[in-house]
Motif scaffolding. Structure first.
Motif, PDB file in Angstrom:
ATOM      1  N   PHE A 164      33.462 -33.582  41.102  1.00 57.90           N
ATOM      2  CA  PHE A 164      33.483 -32.278  40.444  1.00 57.90           C
ATOM      3  C   PHE A 164      34.699 -32.077  39.551  1.00 57.90           C
ATOM      4  CE2 PHE A 164      34.231 -27.684  40.239  1.00 57.90           C
ATOM      5  CZ  PHE A 164      32.972 -27.223  39.902  1.00 57.90           C
ATOM      6  N   THR A 165      35.865 -32.532  39.992  1.00 58.15           N
ATOM      7  CA  THR A 165      37.097 -32.149  39.295  1.00 58.15           C
ATOM      8  C   THR A 165      37.479 -33.086  38.160  1.00 58.15           C
ATOM      9  OG1 THR A 165      38.549 -33.391  40.806  1.00 58.15           O
ATOM     10  CG2 THR A 165      37.975 -31.142  41.426  1.00 58.15           C
ATOM     11  N   VAL A 166      37.078 -34.353  38.220  1.00 52.95           N
ATOM     12  CA  VAL A 166      37.509 -35.320  37.206  1.00 52.95           C
ATOM     13  C   VAL A 166      36.737 -35.065  35.918  1.00 52.95           C
ATOM     14  CG1 VAL A 166      37.660 -37.756  36.600  1.00 52.95           C
ATOM     15  CG2 VAL A 166      38.119 -37.018  38.950  1.00 52.95           C
ATOM     16  N   ALA A 167      37.440 -34.713  34.844  1.00 54.03           N
ATOM     17  CA  ALA A 167      36.773 -34.295  33.605  1.00 54.03           C
ATOM     18  C   ALA A 167      37.468 -34.837  32.365  1.00 54.03           C
ATOM     19  CB  ALA A 167      36.712 -32.777  33.545  1.00 54.03           C
ATOM     20  N   ASP A 168      38.040 -36.036  32.444  1.00 54.18           N
ATOM     21  CA  ASP A 168      38.654 -36.640  31.256  1.00 54.18           C
ATOM     22  C   ASP A 168      37.593 -36.870  30.177  1.00 54.18           C
ATOM     23  OD1 ASP A 168      41.586 -37.906  32.256  1.00 54.18           O
ATOM     24  OD2 ASP A 168      40.104 -37.563  33.824  1.00 54.18           O
ATOM     25  N   GLY A 208      39.274 -42.908  31.040  1.00 50.10           N
ATOM     26  CA  GLY A 208      40.196 -41.907  31.565  1.00 50.10           C
ATOM     27  C   GLY A 208      39.724 -41.340  32.892  1.00 50.10           C
ATOM     28  N   GLN A 209      38.413 -41.136  33.027  1.00 53.25           N
ATOM     29  CA  GLN A 209      37.866 -40.650  34.293  1.00 53.25           C
ATOM     30  C   GLN A 209      38.115 -41.641  35.419  1.00 53.25           C
ATOM     31  OE1 GLN A 209      33.741 -40.033  33.334  1.00 53.25           O
ATOM     32  NE2 GLN A 209      34.223 -38.511  31.763  1.00 53.25           N
ATOM     33  N   ALA A 210      37.972 -42.938  35.116  1.00 51.39           N
ATOM     34  CA  ALA A 210      38.197 -43.961  36.139  1.00 51.39           C
ATOM     35  C   ALA A 210      39.662 -43.980  36.588  1.00 51.39           C
ATOM     36  CB  ALA A 210      37.785 -45.330  35.605  1.00 51.39           C
ATOM     37  N   VAL A 211      40.577 -43.832  35.629  1.00 50.10           N
ATOM     38  CA  VAL A 211      42.004 -43.819  35.976  1.00 50.10           C
ATOM     39  C   VAL A 211      42.328 -42.612  36.847  1.00 50.10           C
ATOM     40  CG1 VAL A 211      44.338 -43.606  35.040  1.00 50.10           C
ATOM     41  CG2 VAL A 211      42.696 -45.121  33.933  1.00 50.10           C
ATOM     42  N   THR A 212      41.832 -41.449  36.462  1.00 48.32           N
ATOM     43  CA  THR A 212      42.090 -40.241  37.252  1.00 48.32           C
ATOM     44  C   THR A 212      41.506 -40.369  38.655  1.00 48.32           C
ATOM     45  OG1 THR A 212      42.089 -38.889  35.255  1.00 48.32           O
ATOM     46  CG2 THR A 212      41.775 -37.746  37.342  1.00 48.32           C
ATOM     47  N   LEU A 263      37.189 -44.155  51.667  1.00 49.90           N
ATOM     48  CA  LEU A 263      35.804 -44.614  51.586  1.00 49.90           C
ATOM     49  C   LEU A 263      34.961 -43.688  50.708  1.00 49.90           C
ATOM     50  CD1 LEU A 263      35.096 -45.689  55.284  1.00 49.90           C
ATOM     51  CD2 LEU A 263      35.245 -47.186  53.284  1.00 49.90           C
ATOM     52  N   SER A 264      35.211 -42.405  50.797  1.00 51.92           N
ATOM     53  CA  SER A 264      34.412 -41.446  50.035  1.00 51.92           C
ATOM     54  C   SER A 264      34.746 -41.482  48.554  1.00 51.92           C
ATOM     55  CB  SER A 264      34.624 -40.039  50.604  1.00 51.92           C
ATOM     56  OG  SER A 264      34.176 -39.975  51.938  1.00 51.92           O
ATOM     57  N   VAL A 265      36.021 -41.611  48.226  1.00 54.93           N
ATOM     58  CA  VAL A 265      36.393 -41.730  46.810  1.00 54.93           C
ATOM     59  C   VAL A 265      35.784 -42.998  46.221  1.00 54.93           C
ATOM     60  CG1 VAL A 265      38.312 -42.072  45.218  1.00 54.93           C
ATOM     61  CG2 VAL A 265      38.492 -40.342  47.009  1.00 54.93           C
ATOM     62  N   LEU A 266      35.821 -44.088  46.970  1.00 56.82           N
ATOM     63  CA  LEU A 266      35.209 -45.337  46.499  1.00 56.82           C
ATOM     64  C   LEU A 266      33.699 -45.191  46.348  1.00 56.82           C
ATOM     65  CD1 LEU A 266      37.193 -47.993  48.584  1.00 56.82           C
ATOM     66  CD2 LEU A 266      37.271 -47.651  46.107  1.00 56.82           C
ATOM     67  N   SER A 267      33.054 -44.523  47.294  1.00 58.46           N
ATOM     68  CA  SER A 267      31.601 -44.328  47.217  1.00 58.46           C
ATOM     69  C   SER A 267      31.235 -43.476  46.004  1.00 58.46           C
ATOM     70  CB  SER A 267      31.096 -43.657  48.500  1.00 58.46           C
ATOM     71  OG  SER A 267      31.347 -44.453  49.632  1.00 58.46           O
ATOM     72  N   ALA A 268      31.970 -42.385  45.816  1.00 58.97           N
ATOM     73  CA  ALA A 268      31.706 -41.531  44.663  1.00 58.97           C
ATOM     74  C   ALA A 268      31.944 -42.283  43.351  1.00 58.97           C
ATOM     75  CB  ALA A 268      32.596 -40.289  44.731  1.00 58.97           C
TER      76      ALA A 268
END
Length: 495
Positions: free
Chosen positions: A55-59, A64-68, A147-152
């Motif tokens: 939801f929050t990553v909006a580069d 840029g989204q991947a880095v954030t 694990l959840s950040v990686l899954s998302a």
């Protein structure tokens, strides 16, 4: 409110894909946490971490989204550790929470990445309070977040990265400034003050659920830039929470945490959050409230009394935000709106100049990105003017002026779209009158942005498509002179 959600345009079905991907990504994160042997608390933590990641990553670019996304755990895990370690030290916990609030808002000065990291840091601390995280749970919670950040990320950048086929979204920079003249700095002070009020009063209301009040204050400040915007957002948050509580009484309470129906309803709530966020804050808060109720049902603590407490804490948080924006370094709506309107007008001129150059044979010039930037700027103007056009606004004169300004700016955008479409036609040829018409547009924009009361109107309407669009643009700019004229003591949208 209903019309805004169900009739709002969704070009390329971007909102639909955004919401559907969120359900898929969060579902995968919860399944992965379950397969890893995590408890219900760990699975809930993982699901919320995945929700925030998506939801929050909006580069503006996929890179840029991947880095954030990769930076989120670096911010979230230390905050999670601080929240858990200070669980039984209330004074230190509260001070650290307020520091996270201030730092999270201040981070907006670094654009979308700073905003995303600030939101993730705040929500990590908030979730730790929501789940009563203690030091003994940290290993499981760390693993769940990672694990959840990686899954998302796997879903967003691997399985379904529809952004790769879209042009980078333009991100107009916030108005510049230094020290307390910078809006983000003033808002960081405001948010910290408002959260401090919410924290103290919220603990008087409930020693266990006080963090709801702080969360309400925080989210009222997100994506606002002036006093008026914050007040309107506070009203919408309370309204969305009230409707969500009523819906929870009808849906979440009877379900009472039953796994299968709760999972289905959670998926619906997640979809609703992502699908409505861009068009209605009230609707988004409705779904956020329902999601919170369903999670409390899973944890076995949902009751009508808890819902009443949530309403009370939300009200405390809204009051904290209102007091902060009214009395702590206020950022006036008029100055913010004027800055965004001037930037939109300058973008109108840039679009016109580049379209004219394209018609003159400059094949390397492409005005299309400018059109996208103009749409972003007009979106900011609408957000900034929202306090005046709100149905509850008691000043009909200013409401009429603001609506006229929005209508004429929309006219400008429509003519720009038409002009750029004509310029993109390879058969279109240069007309000597284009230069004169573009000069008049430049003069009109200059007069409007410098506060001049004299704006030359258009000549007789021509029949050629490009000149016809320029004629419409000149007319709209000439008509803008009257509502944008700001007599002393009578600002467009109030001080």
């Amino acid at each position: 409110m209903l019309k805004r959600v169900f009739t709002a345009p969704d070009p390329g079905r971007v909102r639909l894909r955004f919401a559907a991907r969120a359900v898929l990504g969060i579902g995968l994160a919860v399944v992965v946490c379950g397969l890893a042997g995590h408890s219900l608390v760990g699975a809930v933590t993982g699901g919320l971490a995945a929700l925030l990641t998506l939801f929050t990553v909006a580069d503006p670019t996929v890179r840029g989204q991947a880095v954030t996304t990769a930076l989120l755990p670096a911010v979230g895990l230390p905050v999670l550790a601080a929240a858990a370690e200070l669980h039984d030290v209330p004074v230190a916990r509260d001070l650290v929470f307020l520091a996270v609030v201030g730092a999270g808002v201040y981070a907006r000065r670094w654009g979308p990445r700073g905003h995303s990291l600030g939101v993730f840091a705040f929500m990590t601390f908030f979730v730790a309070q929501f789940l009563h995280a203690t030091p003994g749970r940290l290993p499981e919670l760390y693993a769940a977040v990672l694990l959840s950040v990686l899954s998302a990320a796997a879903v967003r950048f691997g399985l379904w990265c529809y952004e790769r086929r879209l042009p980078p979204a333009p991100m107009p920079a916030a108005p510049a400034g230094t020290g307390l003249a910078r809006v983000t700095t003033r808002q960081a002070v405001q948010a910290t003050a408002g959260a401090g009020f919410a924290l103290v009063v919220g603990q008087l209301v409930s020693g266990q659920r006080w963090y709801w009040a702080v969360g309400a204050t925080w989210w009222i400040f997100v994506n606002t830039a002036s006093r008026g915007e914050t007040l309107v957002r506070g009203f919408r948050r309370v309204l969305g929470t009230v409707i969500g509580i009523a819906l929870g009484l009808l849906v979440a309470v009877p379900v009472h945490g039953a796994p299968v129906p709760t999972a289905v309803l959670v998926a619906v709530a997640v979809f609703g959050i992502f699908y409505t966020a861009a068009v209605s804050y009230t609707w988004m808060m409705l779904w956020v409230t329902l999601l919170a109720e369903l999670l409390y049902g899973l944890l076995g603590v949902l009751s009508p009394g808890l819902l009443a407490l949530r309403f009370a804490e939300t009200g405390v948080g809204a009051v904290g935000a209102v007091l902060a924006v009214l009395f702590v370094l206020p950022v006036t709506t008029h100055l913010t709106t004027d800055a965004w309107i001037q930037r939109a007008l300058r973008c109108v001129h840039a679009c016109t100049a580049e379209a004219a150059a394209r018609l003159a044979g400059a094949v390397t010039v492409d005005p299309a990105p400018r059109v996208a930037e103009l749409e972003q700027l007009l979106g900011r103007v609408r957000l900034s003017v929202a306090p005046l056009v709100h149905p509850l606004n008691p000043m009909p004169g200013r409401k009429r002026r603001a609506r006229l300004v929005l209508a004429l700016l929309d006219d400008c955008a429509r003519e720009i779209h038409g002009l750029v479409a004509v310029a993109a036609d390879p058969e279109a040829s240069h007309d000597a009158r284009l230069a004169a018409a573009c000069w008049r547009v430049e003069a009109a924009v200059s007069a409007l942005t410098k506060g001049s009361e004299h704006v030359t109107g258009p000549a007789e309407p021509p029949t050629e498509p490009a000149l016809a669009h320029l004629h419409g643009l000149e007319r709209a700019l000439a008509e803008l002179a009257e509502p944008l004229r700001v007599p002393s003591g009578s600002p467009l949208v109030g001080a």
